[in-house]
Design an enzyme around this catalytic site. Structure first.
Site, short mmCIF file in Angstrom:
data_model
loop_
_atom_site.label_atom_id
_atom_site.label_comp_id
_atom_site.label_asym_id
_atom_site.label_seq_id
_atom_site.Cartn_x
_atom_site.Cartn_y
_atom_site.Cartn_z
N GLU A 133 1.89 -7.91 8.17
CA GLU A 133 2.22 -6.47 8.10
C GLU A 133 3.23 -6.19 6.99
O GLU A 133 3.67 -5.07 6.80
CB GLU A 133 2.81 -6.02 9.44
CG GLU A 133 1.87 -6.15 10.61
CD GLU A 133 0.62 -5.31 10.43
OE1 GLU A 133 -0.48 -5.88 10.54
OE2 GLU A 133 0.73 -4.11 10.14
N ASP B 264 -6.01 2.56 -25.89
CA ASP B 264 -6.42 2.44 -24.49
C ASP B 264 -6.59 3.81 -23.84
O ASP B 264 -5.79 4.72 -24.09
CB ASP B 264 -5.31 1.72 -23.70
CG ASP B 264 -5.44 0.21 -23.79
OD1 ASP B 264 -6.45 -0.26 -24.35
OD2 ASP B 264 -4.53 -0.48 -23.33
N PRO C 4 0.82 -1.22 0.00
CA PRO C 4 0.00 0.00 0.00
C PRO C 4 0.85 1.26 0.00
O PRO C 4 0.39 2.34 -0.32
CB PRO C 4 -0.85 -0.12 1.27
CG PRO C 4 -0.19 -1.15 2.11
CD PRO C 4 0.60 -2.03 1.19
N ARG D 9 -1.37 -8.03 -21.39
CA ARG D 9 -2.11 -7.58 -22.57
C ARG D 9 -1.27 -6.65 -23.44
O ARG D 9 -1.62 -6.38 -24.60
CB ARG D 9 -3.43 -6.93 -22.20
CG ARG D 9 -3.32 -5.64 -21.43
CD ARG D 9 -4.68 -5.16 -20.96
NE ARG D 9 -5.54 -4.80 -22.06
CZ ARG D 9 -5.48 -3.62 -22.71
NH1 ARG D 9 -4.54 -2.74 -22.37
NH2 ARG D 9 -6.31 -3.34 -23.68
C1 JD8 Z 1 0.59 -6.08 0.09
C2 JD8 Z 1 0.24 -7.17 3.57
C3 JD8 Z 1 -1.76 -5.99 4.42
C4 JD8 Z 1 -0.72 -3.77 4.76
C5 JD8 Z 1 -1.45 -3.89 7.54
C6 JD8 Z 1 -3.37 -4.44 6.16
C7 JD8 Z 1 -1.17 -3.28 -2.91
N1 JD8 Z 1 -3.28 -1.16 -2.97
C8 JD8 Z 1 -3.02 -2.00 -1.90
N2 JD8 Z 1 -3.68 -2.00 -0.74
N3 JD8 Z 1 -3.15 -2.94 0.08
C9 JD8 Z 1 -2.14 -3.56 -0.54
C10 JD8 Z 1 -1.32 -4.60 0.11
C11 JD8 Z 1 -1.60 -4.95 1.45
C12 JD8 Z 1 -0.77 -5.85 2.10
C13 JD8 Z 1 0.33 -6.41 1.43
C14 JD8 Z 1 -0.23 -5.17 -0.56
C15 JD8 Z 1 0.96 -7.24 2.38
N4 JD8 Z 1 -0.80 -6.32 3.36
C16 JD8 Z 1 -1.11 -5.05 5.41
C17 JD8 Z 1 -0.07 -2.79 5.76
C18 JD8 Z 1 -1.02 -2.56 6.93
N5 JD8 Z 1 -2.03 -4.82 6.55
C19 JD8 Z 1 -2.03 -2.99 -1.82
N6 JD8 Z 1 -0.53 -3.46 -3.87
#
Ligand code: JD8
Length: 277
Positions: free
Chosen positions: A119, A176, A92, A161
């Protein structure tokens, strides 16, 4: 292109066996290997996580399983002729994934995805492999998922794609929305197909007219309407010169006008409510 995915949920990547990506694999245009991270654990519980240093909620994914997995995956790839790997780390906190990044990734010969859970992954793993290859930390949107596997599916489809020959001639990605350098980056307008009547709903007359110029204009106007409604930021980002006279007429109807403060054709801005041009 070779793709490797290391995950604790290999079955999450089953969709890579179907549809566009599945067909590309069957044709040999894409070489996908999914690996279970727990294959590189040796304790009774196949442990991949531990408590975070410094305390705090949740668990962190351990270094050793990832290090052994990535070393093994990279060794296998090199042995079979793959080269120039790049690590793709869904997170994220990553760089927003967009069409421009999809194009950049599609030009690489080998992507190694590391979708985490919990995490996230102990930072030392990313730092270690960043000494050996480019690392792309990417986010697929401003919302929080429970892990990175969904992002792998999204990125893989967007990249696949774009590979030569994957899309049939009828499905070119040349026009696109979001394509970098596209003349005007607008959203797609509405589409229709047979039957001509469905539950008392017909088809816009212009689409049945056979008049290609009028059809093209109608489609452009619908794209402008949809973009103005759902993604006004894309219009503001457009170089004003990409809009022709008819576009400007439609944009004016939609409440947009060239920036009066800037050059004659500065960035478009929205007229404040109730302000006539
Ligand atoms: C990888 C663990 C969960 C994240 C504690 C919730 C991408 N756009 C996106 N939103 N969330 C992700 C994502 C979430 C992930 C992981 C990607 C690995 N989590 C964790 C930090 C807070 N939990 C993502 N691309």
């Amino acid at each position: 292109m070779r793709l490797d995915v290391v995950t604790i949920f290999p079955e999450y990547l089953d969709p890579l066996n179907v549809s566009l990506v599945g067909k590309a694999r069957a044709r040999g245009q894409l070489n996908v290997h999914v690996h279970d991270l727990r294959s590189w654990t040796y304790d009774r519980h196949n442990t991949v996580d531990d408590t975070p240093y410094g305390g705090g909620p949740g668990m962190v994914m351990k270094t050793d399983p990832w290090g052994e997995a990535l070393d093994a995956v990279l060794a296998d790839g090199y042995e079979t002729g793959a080269h120039q790997p790049a690590l793709v780390v869904p997170t994220p906190s990553g760089r927003p994934f967009n069409q421009e990044l999809a194009v950049e990734l599609s030009e690489r010969p080998w992507l190694v995805f590391t979708p985490a859970r919990y995490e996230g992954i102990d930072r030392r793993v990313i730092d270690e492999y960043a000494t050996r290859m480019p690392v792309y930390e990417v986010s697929i949107g401003d919302y929080v998922l429970a892990g990175g596997e969904a992002a792998v599916l999204v990125v893989t489809e967007a990249v696949a794609r774009l590979l030569p020959g994957v899309l049939g001639n009828a499905e070119s990605h040349q026009d696109d929305s979001f394509a970098p350098g596209a003349m005007a980056n607008l959203l797609e307008g509405p589409v229709y197909t047979k039957p001509p009547q469905w539950r008392e709903r017909g088809i816009p007359d212009v689409l049945l007219s056979g008049h290609h110029g009028k059809i093209a204009r109608w489609r452009r106007d619908e794209a402008l309407k949809r973009t103005a409604a759902n993604r006004p930021d894309l219009i503001e980002r457009c170089e004003p010169k990409v809009f022709d006279k008819k576009d400007r007429e439609m944009l004016s109807i939609l409440g947009w006008a060239p920036d009066p403060a800037g050059e004659p054709y500065g960035r478009f801005w929205r007229r404040p409510q109730g302000v006539e041009e």
